[in-house]
Design an enzyme around this catalytic site. Structure first.
Site, PDB file in Angstrom:
ATOM      1  N   GLU A  54       0.821  -1.217   0.000  1.00 19.59           N
ATOM      2  CA  GLU A  54       0.000   0.000   0.000  1.00 19.59           C
ATOM      3  C   GLU A  54       0.854   1.265   0.000  1.00 19.59           C
ATOM      4  OE1 GLU A  54      -0.524  -2.466   2.245  1.00 19.59           O
ATOM      5  OE2 GLU A  54      -2.572  -3.206   1.941  1.00 19.59           O
ATOM      6  N   ASP A  79      -9.071   0.345   6.490  1.00 19.11           N
ATOM      7  CA  ASP A  79      -8.175   0.016   7.612  1.00 19.11           C
ATOM      8  C   ASP A  79      -6.730  -0.128   7.126  1.00 19.11           C
ATOM      9  OD1 ASP A  79     -10.512  -1.271   9.636  1.00 19.11           O
ATOM     10  OD2 ASP A  79     -10.835  -1.537   7.491  1.00 19.11           O
ATOM     11  N   HIS A 123     -10.806  -4.474  10.524  1.00 21.41           N
ATOM     12  CA  HIS A 123     -11.354  -4.648   9.182  1.00 21.41           C
ATOM     13  C   HIS A 123     -12.710  -3.979   9.013  1.00 21.41           C
ATOM     14  CE1 HIS A 123      -8.327  -7.754   9.487  1.00 21.41           C
ATOM     15  NE2 HIS A 123      -8.291  -7.794   8.183  1.00 21.41           N
TER      16      HIS A 123
END
Lengths: 337, 334
Positions: A54, A79, A123
């Protein structure tokens, strides 16, 4: 007009933007699997699966946007944005200011958010208030298919970085992917009007920073985004039977905030109840109170938010997420005062 | 001295039967959310956990059930957690992706790659407080592209931390083929940080045990970290209910619908590019189905073949394990 699902509407508007502008590219984790239609129609060069990196691919979206592309970068869940926060906090949000307004970052970070299907506190977060805290970031949180498509178009056309959050209880493909997994043995409290609804034949951008009044009310104003909006509408119907006229304001974008619509509604009702699935403290709910008070509008105020780490257990989860019951109780309490 | 294959077999079978019971409860809707199983990874977990002692720590990923089962955590407490009960191992707060056992110094996380830094920290604490103890990080090959994991490799080498980094390589990064999103070679990548890196067949528990022994010994002697690359196949794919494995008409329509709609859509990529995309999707589905049904490289089958000469002893272990799991399920549901 035609009928479309929430997630389909986003993809459909995205496809329209991709047809209209070859600079729009999509990349992120598993996009070939999650956005199969776009992957087949636009090919791998424009819909590109990314490694689980990410920090790198959100950071790369910043660079790509600065250098001429209009990336729509997907993070599997909001998240996981934690891993890429530097790219948003210190780069995407800063470039325009640092360059004296001469260089902009037209990128969209698309991420599913929200809880209500028992996946645990790492999550199911919302985080829109946390992200909106950063100057320079636009944060979009639609509550129905028509808004979802129109706001996606605006997000792509916007000259700055936009975080576009799609709630998993509204995006049925995400709920199926992460929640039910094809099981008929699990049930979720899914708001029907949010998951599927009428959409225009061709997408038109819906301006960022414009709230929508979904229900007029003279006694109290309920303000929310995403699934919370639907819980407010349910609560409003229940309150009506108790002779309380509760208006519902859907912010649609958390930042920029439609202060005018908020202040107008609260100045009429004199009561503000914020329903926020994001964390209560230091977030959107407190911000809305500040905006109204700074405008010199007297009001009674309450909030129904998530106050702690979201539990995995469905029963505990239901207790801590804003529910219709909690909203009704809080509204009645505000009326009594 | 080599491993006790009987003990390892028992551990692997316990984990397998346990996760089969979990599958059943998940299908019945008793367990919510996602469910990532370690079926196919049992030899890796067993070959490593067998070396652990009191005071050793584990950092697990979102697929942490097998190491916990093998480390001796109460099975019904794990199940109670999965069922969302207040008396589960994490009081119903964590669920299967966020399992913690303080007494076993074991933590899990659903953030891919995060086991690396946590294990490095566990090892740092061991260096100060419990010399001779070590930490193990379990993660998948998808995590090998996560900066924090690679940074923790460097940290562990630079600080000579007693860590065993265990990469369970099934060649998938969620539902993307790892090779399409990964440059270079993972073994060389780990070696380039200056630590020994061993490649093993993750279906062969003896091979895992032997490699783990080298890494664990090295860490206990305060000689720094070791990287293990254990190849494996997970027949259930990324998680239970993964679309291509559902075997229902509805799921077929769900998969094929968007493709049929998009393939002829006006404007977009060239026909060649569209066919190429279609080809990649077909090949992903094909690979998923092959891994599900080929029964190739099943670690349990592998070790059982080694032990097949002693049928009576195998039967006895299998009966005992069946009974243990059945009782754990009954206790959890009661």
């Amino acid at each position: 007009m035609k009928t479309m699902g929430f997630a389909d509407a986003i993809d459909d508007a995205l496809a329209q933007a991709m047809v209209d502008d070859s600079r729009v590219v999509v990349f992120g984790e598993d996009v070939h699997g999650l956005r199969t239609g776009l992957f087949v129609r636009f090919g791998e060069k424009r819909v590109r699966p990314a490694p689980i990196s990410e920090a790198a691919f959100v950071g790369a979206a910043v660079g790509a946007a600065m250098a001429g592309l209009r990336p729509v970068v997907e993070v599997m869940m909001v998240d996981f944005i934690g891993v890429a926060v530097d790219a948003l906090l210190n780069h995407a949000a800063k470039v325009e200011a640092f360059s004296g307004g001469k260089w902009k970052v037209p990128m969209v970070v698309r991420a599913p958010c929200g809880g209500g299907y028992g996946d645990g506190g790492q999550h199911e977060q919302s985080l829109w208030g946390w992200l909106a805290h950063i100057p320079g970031l636009t944060v979009v949180v639609p509550s129905n298919p028509a808004d979802a498509g129109g706001l996606m178009l605006s997000a792509i056309e916007h000259e700055g970085p936009v975080v576009y959050l799609e709630h998993k209880l509204l995006a049925s493909n995400m709920l199926d992917f992460l929640g039910s997994g094809g099981r008929k043995t699990v049930q979720y409290d899914v708001p029907a009007e949010g998951t599927c609804g009428s959409v225009p034949d061709g997408w038109m951008p819906i301006p960022l920073g414009k709230a929508a009044i979904l229900h007029e009310g003279k006694d109290i104003t309920l303000v929310s985004v995403a699934v919370g909006v639907h819980r407010c509408l349910e609560a409003s119907a229940i309150l009506k039977k108790k002779r309380i006229s509760a208006g519902v304001l859907d912010l649609r974008t958390v930042s920029p905030l439609d202060k005018e619509a908020l202040c107008q509604a609260v100045s009429r009702s004199g009561r503000l109840l914020v329903v926020d699935e994001d964390y209560r403290d230091f977030g959107l709910s407190g911000e809305l109170a500040a905006v109204v008070l700074e405008a010199g509008i007297p009001m009674r105020y309450g909030r129904v938010c998530t106050e702690e780490t979201i539990p995995y257990c469905r029963e505990f989860e239901h207790q801590i997420l804003p529910s219709t019951g909690r909203i009704v109780d809080a509204a009645i309490k505000l009326m009594d005062r | 001295m080599g491993p006790d294959l009987w003990l390892l077999y028992r551990q692997m079978l316990r984990s397998r039967r346990f996760e089969e019971a979990v599958t059943d409860l998940w299908q019945k809707g008793r367990i919510s959310g996602e469910m990532h199983l370690g079926i196919g990874e049992e030899a890796i977990a067993a070959g490593i956990v067998a070396h652990l002692q009191d005071g050793d720590a584990m950092a697990l990923d979102h697929r942490g059930t097998p190491p916990l089962v093998m480390r001796g955590v109460d099975l019904s407490l794990i199940l109670r957690e999965f069922l969302g009960c207040a008396d589960g191992i994490c009081c119903g707060m964590g669920g299967h992706m966020h399992l913690f056992s303080r007494e076993h110094l074991t933590a899990s996380s659903g953030i891919v790659g995060s086991a690396g830094p946590i294990a490095a920290g566990f090892a740092l604490a061991a260096q100060h407080l419990r010399p001779g103890n070590i930490a193990v990080a379990f993660f998948g090959d998808g995590a090998m592209n996560q900066g924090m994991l690679l940074e923790s490799f460097n940290l562990a080498v630079a600080w000579k931390l007693p860590v065993l980094f265990v990469c369970k390589d099934n060649e998938w990064a969620i539902v993307t083929r790892s090779q399409h999103v990964t440059g270079g070679n993972l073994l060389e990548r780990a070696r380039s940080f200056g630590m020994p890196a061993l490649e093993i067949d993750g279906a062969d528990v003896e091979a895992v045990w032997n490699a783990a022994k080298q890494g664990v010994d090295r860490a206990r002697k305060n000689n720094g970290p070791t990287f293990l690359l254990a190849r494996c196949i997970r027949p259930e794919g990324h998680f239970l209910g993964y679309l291509p494995l559902r075997r229902s008409l509805e799921s077929m329509i769900g998969m094929v619908g968007p493709i049929m709609h998009s393939l002829p859509a006006r404007k977009g990529a060239s026909p060649g590019e569209r066919i190429a995309s279609l080809g990649s999707i077909t090949s992903l589905i094909g690979r998923t189905l092959t891994e599900k049904y080929s029964k190739r490289r099943d670690p349990i089958h592998h070790v059982r073949q080694r032990l097949r000469g002693e049928k009576a002893r195998l039967n006895e272990i299998e009966k005992e394990v069946e009974k243990e799991i059945q009782q754990a399920v009954e206790r959890a549901l009661s």
